[in-house]
Write an enzyme that holds these catalytic residues in place. Sequence first.
Site, PDB file in Angstrom:
ATOM      1  N   SER A 102       0.858  -1.189   0.000  1.00 25.38           N
ATOM      2  CA  SER A 102       0.000   0.000   0.000  1.00 25.38           C
ATOM      3  C   SER A 102       0.893   1.238   0.000  1.00 25.38           C
ATOM      4  O   SER A 102       1.708   1.400  -0.897  1.00 25.38           O
ATOM      5  CB  SER A 102      -0.955  -0.027   1.196  1.00 25.38           C
ATOM      6  OG  SER A 102      -1.863   1.057   1.142  1.00 25.38           O
ATOM      7  N   HIS A 146      -2.752  -1.231  -3.352  1.00 23.36           N
ATOM      8  CA  HIS A 146      -3.909  -0.346  -3.197  1.00 23.36           C
ATOM      9  C   HIS A 146      -3.756   0.835  -4.152  1.00 23.36           C
ATOM     10  O   HIS A 146      -2.872   1.683  -3.958  1.00 23.36           O
ATOM     11  CB  HIS A 146      -4.006   0.155  -1.760  1.00 23.36           C
ATOM     12  CG  HIS A 146      -4.215  -0.944  -0.761  1.00 23.36           C
ATOM     13  ND1 HIS A 146      -3.951  -0.777   0.588  1.00 23.36           N
ATOM     14  CD2 HIS A 146      -4.665  -2.226  -0.906  1.00 23.36           C
ATOM     15  CE1 HIS A 146      -4.233  -1.909   1.222  1.00 23.36           C
ATOM     16  NE2 HIS A 146      -4.661  -2.798   0.339  1.00 23.36           N
ATOM     17  N   ASP A 160      -4.206  -4.736   5.980  1.00 23.78           N
ATOM     18  CA  ASP A 160      -4.605  -5.603   4.875  1.00 23.78           C
ATOM     19  C   ASP A 160      -3.439  -6.504   4.472  1.00 23.78           C
ATOM     20  O   ASP A 160      -2.322  -6.036   4.282  1.00 23.78           O
ATOM     21  CB  ASP A 160      -5.052  -4.753   3.676  1.00 23.78           C
ATOM     22  CG  ASP A 160      -5.632  -5.587   2.552  1.00 23.78           C
ATOM     23  OD1 ASP A 160      -6.255  -6.625   2.842  1.00 23.78           O
ATOM     24  OD2 ASP A 160      -5.459  -5.203   1.382  1.00 23.78           O
TER      25      ASP A 160
END
Length: 361
Positions: free
Chosen positions: A179, A205, A301
């Site tokens: 991310s 992401h 995540d």
Amino acid sequence: MSSGAGKVYKVLVVDDSALMRKILVEILNQSPCLEVVDTAGDPYQARDKIKALSPDVITLDVEMPRMDGLTFLRNLMRLRPMPVVMISSLTEQGAAVTLDALEYGAVDFIAKPKIDLREGIEEKAQEIIDKVITAARIPHDKLLLKQQRLQTQHQKAAVGERPQPVFATTDKLIAVGASTGGLDAIRDLLDGLNMDLPGIVIAQHIPGAFSRSFAERLDRRLPMKVEEAYDNAPITMGRVYIAPGEYHLEVVRTGAKYVCRLSEAPPVNRHRPSVDVLFDSIVSAAGANAMAALLTGMGKDGAAGLLRLHEAGAYTIAQDEASSVVWGMPGAAVKLNAADDVLPLEKIAASVKRWYAENPG
């Protein structure tokens, strides 16, 4: 992100749109951790206000009059490196410029909706607050390290004509999740790999308009073929598949081969693509025949998915704190004891190659 907890970070909002400045000020001032100390309508005003106010972090519009945001960013990072979050339009051109900005030292970006600006931005309020706080908390030495890495990358020439890939299937599979800070980290990791490796699937992401630009950019500079994943794409040796923004990427086994599956199922951990979704699919599809690396990123995540891969017998790596821009996702994985190895970014590629040399297939 506990370091710096309780501190109030000074923010300078730089945007030529008075409406956008107003919306961002309203959103950022909702957080007790942030105080917008001023706004600027162009880079020249921003330069003067940075000198006068010494903000901890700035938000910077990509497209501005008198001097574009990219030129201002390059000058800023050369003269006074500081955390910058770019504000970009959700267009192909906006995506390309934003990826340039990340290469020149910006920490992260926020994508403006094409229509219904106020409503679209207000829906992203928590994401905006989180990204600005995360950027503000990045230690100065990490910003300098990022600059050094970027300078090294810029000195490398683009790849020439690449050898033709071998369209061979393999029992092995490599997965990567990231991310915040991940675009740079993924590029650096792939730069250390080669075409003689199993197919690589990546969940980063990223918004929909950006993933294709990111894949094309990597494809131009790396020896292996890099593409945005598409539904039913066969995963073959020496190829890299980037999850398209706004879609989950999963891997399924069909006969003797792995293929990509795309899904518009609801976001997981507030993200689509989600790293957990990718990793969980690989538990079923490949199990111990896979290896996975969880790189820099905000939140958690991928941590639970990495643990499930670890428990299934896959080789798992988490990027270490020192080399991560944000040690959220890999840090969460380490807390779960999900990683076989916790490594600095520059050592992960060698570990991937060693894993495959010891476990060919």
